[in-house]
Each structure stands twice: as C-alpha cells, then as structure tokens.
Design an enzyme around this catalytic site. Structure first.
Site, PDB file in Angstrom:
ATOM      1  N   LYS A 197       4.229  -1.619   5.324  1.00 52.54           N
ATOM      2  CA  LYS A 197       5.346  -1.461   4.409  1.00 52.54           C
ATOM      3  C   LYS A 197       5.705   0.004   4.217  1.00 52.54           C
ATOM      4  O   LYS A 197       4.896   0.895   4.483  1.00 52.54           O
ATOM      5  CB  LYS A 197       5.004  -2.116   3.068  1.00 52.54           C
ATOM      6  CG  LYS A 197       4.608  -3.590   3.228  1.00 52.54           C
ATOM      7  CD  LYS A 197       4.225  -4.232   1.920  1.00 52.54           C
ATOM      8  CE  LYS A 197       3.755  -5.658   2.148  1.00 52.54           C
ATOM      9  NZ  LYS A 197       2.411  -5.708   2.746  1.00 52.54           N
ATOM     10  N   ASP A 222      -1.060  -8.391   7.718  1.00 56.24           N
ATOM     11  CA  ASP A 222      -0.110  -7.636   6.909  1.00 56.24           C
ATOM     12  C   ASP A 222      -0.852  -6.672   5.992  1.00 56.24           C
ATOM     13  O   ASP A 222      -1.854  -7.033   5.369  1.00 56.24           O
ATOM     14  CB  ASP A 222       0.733  -8.587   6.048  1.00 56.24           C
ATOM     15  CG  ASP A 222       1.674  -7.813   5.133  1.00 56.24           C
ATOM     16  OD1 ASP A 222       2.667  -7.263   5.649  1.00 56.24           O
ATOM     17  OD2 ASP A 222       1.395  -7.753   3.925  1.00 56.24           O
ATOM     18  N   TYR A 248      -2.083  -0.383  -0.784  1.00 58.16           N
ATOM     19  CA  TYR A 248      -3.358  -1.068  -0.953  1.00 58.16           C
ATOM     20  C   TYR A 248      -4.520  -0.083  -0.850  1.00 58.16           C
ATOM     21  O   TYR A 248      -5.013   0.218   0.244  1.00 58.16           O
ATOM     22  CB  TYR A 248      -3.523  -2.181   0.074  1.00 58.16           C
ATOM     23  CG  TYR A 248      -2.406  -3.207   0.074  1.00 58.16           C
ATOM     24  CD1 TYR A 248      -1.616  -3.427  -1.047  1.00 58.16           C
ATOM     25  CD2 TYR A 248      -2.145  -3.968   1.214  1.00 58.16           C
ATOM     26  CE1 TYR A 248      -0.592  -4.360  -1.041  1.00 58.16           C
ATOM     27  CE2 TYR A 248      -1.133  -4.914   1.226  1.00 58.16           C
ATOM     28  CZ  TYR A 248      -0.358  -5.101   0.096  1.00 58.16           C
ATOM     29  OH  TYR A 248       0.663  -6.036   0.111  1.00 58.16           O
TER      30      TYR A 248
END
Length: 339
Positions: free
Chosen positions: A78, A47, A52
């Site tokens: 995401k 994931d 990030y």
C-alpha cells in the site's frame, strides 16, 4: 482482466498486519513460520503495508517469500503512509496513531502523504524492504480513517491528483498489474467509483463486509461495484479477531453488544456443528462482487484453520436460521443462494 484474474484465482490470501506486531510482540521465528505455513497450505496471495509495524511486516514477509520463485505468488502493498528515518519517542508513540495497534512495531515515525512523489517513494521503499523486484497490486491505504474527521476529503483530493494518476501510469507502463483503494470505510470507494478519470481495478475493503458488519456495504457499494464490474478483496473477515476466538472488534476491545451478537451466532453454529471461522469466510465469498478474502494470522496453526474453514460444508439450515434471527441482512447473498 478482472481483479480476480489478476489474483490468479487465489480466493484465500494472507493479510500480514499481525506480522507487524499488531497487539503483541511476535518472535521472529514465529512470524517466519506463519508465512511458511501459509505457503505450505497453498496460499499464493500476500498483502502487506508500510503501516504494519512501520515496515516490520514488509520486512518479515519479504524474508519469507525470498525463499520462493517470484512468479509463483501475487504480492500487494500500500501507499499513503511514508516511513521516515526519524524515530518517535515512547510518549509520542503512546499517543499516536500506532498506539495499541503496533506499539511493539518498529519505532520509525510515519506520515500521511498521498502525493505523486510520496507514492513513488513509498513503492521504492517497500520493494527494498521486501527485497522484491516488482509489485502486482498497489492499494491506496486508509484514505478515510475515523480519526481524520472531515480532513479525509482533503486527503482524498490529494490522492486523486497524486497517487491515483501515478498508479494509473504505472499500470499502463506494466510496472504494476492493478491498483485500487485499501480502506475500512465504504465512502471513499463509492466516491472513487463515481470519478470519471480514475479507473481502479478493484478495492480492498477491511472490516466493512463481514458476518458482523455488512449492511452499509450492501446498501450502495456492492451494487455499484457489480455495475462497474469492479471486484472487491475483503480484509478483516474475522472483525479484528472477535469471530476467531479473540476479544477485539474494530481494533479495540469488543463492546457488549458485539459480544452478545457473536454469542448468538456461536450458539446457532454449535447447534448445526459449524465452525464460526468457516461461516465468516464463506459468508464473505458468497457475495459475487468479492474476488478474495485475506484473513490475517500470527501463528502457524491458524493458517490450516483458515484453509479448512474455506472447505467446510455448512448446512443450508444454518444460514436460514441466521437470516430468520436477523443476524445477517435480508439482502445479503448467502452460500447456496441462487444468484
């Protein structure tokens, strides 16, 4: 098909936030070695997110996974944060949302956008960064952060009209296998479960169902998710590191009351010869609404610790003492409980 089925039975995944240089500047070789170690340990669910390190984690993960057949692993990322070509100056970064967390990540500016167009663009950009041809799961990211204040409901409404509909269509077209919310608050998940037009496959809940913090999730979220037959992937099982020997809780230096609680848990764990990592992972997975857990790591040796923690035998007396000392909620499912 449940989210657990779509994860192909992977109950232990790898959360890649640390690969975005979370809290420290990780050498490229170390980042690659960490993903390689996860693969060698049999981890097949990964994931990530654009947030990030402003795409750094996606780039690093994509590079490492490009060495393996795409059909052999499950990949999720995401939407909700768009990475711009514009670069933030140092002062803006120090004051911005990335300060402290990903200060050592890429300098690109991020904007919050949960609209339909932004969702499609975000997916396209993520695929390019990861050099991937498809995504398995897409989470709508951080739709209710504390720093949003009351504005999070406006973000939610934009996502309801934009990202939710786009992801539902992509799932129906077979472009993705599943979608849901990836958040660290329970409120947006509860709100989504009450919607009649949105039918997410599951949710990624970070930090709100852990050995240290689970009471709120147990009140309404877990029962409601079970009632709707909607499973949850748990992120942040080590509570930002405090349960894995670190000093952070909720992405900040842990306050005295949290440190005290951890020390009490550690003392009980030592008496019973239990690894606190094992307790943290197995506590999460004991809840029948939880499909998988995805701890993060930035050092290769941490991966072997995680897999060993998952298999460790923990005596029932350990869990009994935690409950007697009110260190876990009375209604929290524990390993060995008859459910």
């Amino acid at each position: 098909m449940s989210i657990k089925d779509k994860l192909a039975g992977n109950v232990l995944g790898f959360g890649t936030a640390p690969l975005g240089n979370m809290f420290r500047d990780i050498p490229e070789a170390e980042a690659q070695a960490t993903v390689d170690a996860a693969w060698a340990q049999g981890v097949r669910y990964y994931d990530t997110a654009p947030f990030y390190g402003a795409g750094l984690a996606e780039i690093r993960l994509g590079e490492a996974l490009s060495r393996h057949p795409r059909d052999e692993y499950v990949l999720s990322t995401k939407v909700g944060r768009l990475i711009l070509d514009e670069v933030e100056d140092a002062s803006a970064r120090a004051l911005g949302e990335k300060s402290g967390l990903f200060a050592a990540g890429r300098p690109n500016k991020l904007v919050n956008d949960y609209s339909a167009d932004a969702t499609l663009r975000s997916i396209e950009d993520s695929l390019k960064r990861m050099k991937a041809d498809r995504l398995d799961i897409v989470w709508v990211h951080d739709i209710a952060q504390d720093f949003y204040g009351d504005e999070w409901l406006a973000y939610f409404e934009t996502a309801r009209k934009g990202a939710f509909k786009v992801l539902t269509r992509l799932r129906e077209e077979g472009v993705i296998k599943a979608w849901g919310l990836g958040v660290n608050r329970v409120e947006p998940i509860e709100l989504t479960l009450d919607l009649t037009e949105a039918q997410p496959d599951g949710f990624l809940l970070a930090g709100r169902y852990s050995l240290l913090d689970h009471e709120r999730a147990l009140q309404r979220l877990m029962p409601k998710a079970a009632e709707r037959k909607t499973e949850i992937v748990v992120g942040g099982p080590y509570s930002s590191g405090i349960l894995a020997g670190g000093s952070h809780f909720e992405y900040q230096k842990a306050p005295p009351e949290i440190i005290s609680k951890v020390e009490r848990i550690k003392a009980i764990a030592q008496r019973h010869g239990v690894s606190i990592k094992a307790a943290a992972l197995q506590f999460v997975l004991a809840n029948p609404a939880v499909a998988a857990v995805i701890p993060g790591a930035s050092r290769p040796e941490r991966i072997a610790e995680d897999t060993a923690a998952l298999k460790a035998v923990i005596p029932a007396d350990f869990w009994r003492e935690l409950r007697e000392q009110h260190l876990v909620a009375a209604n929290a499912p524990l390993p060995g409980d008859s459910n």
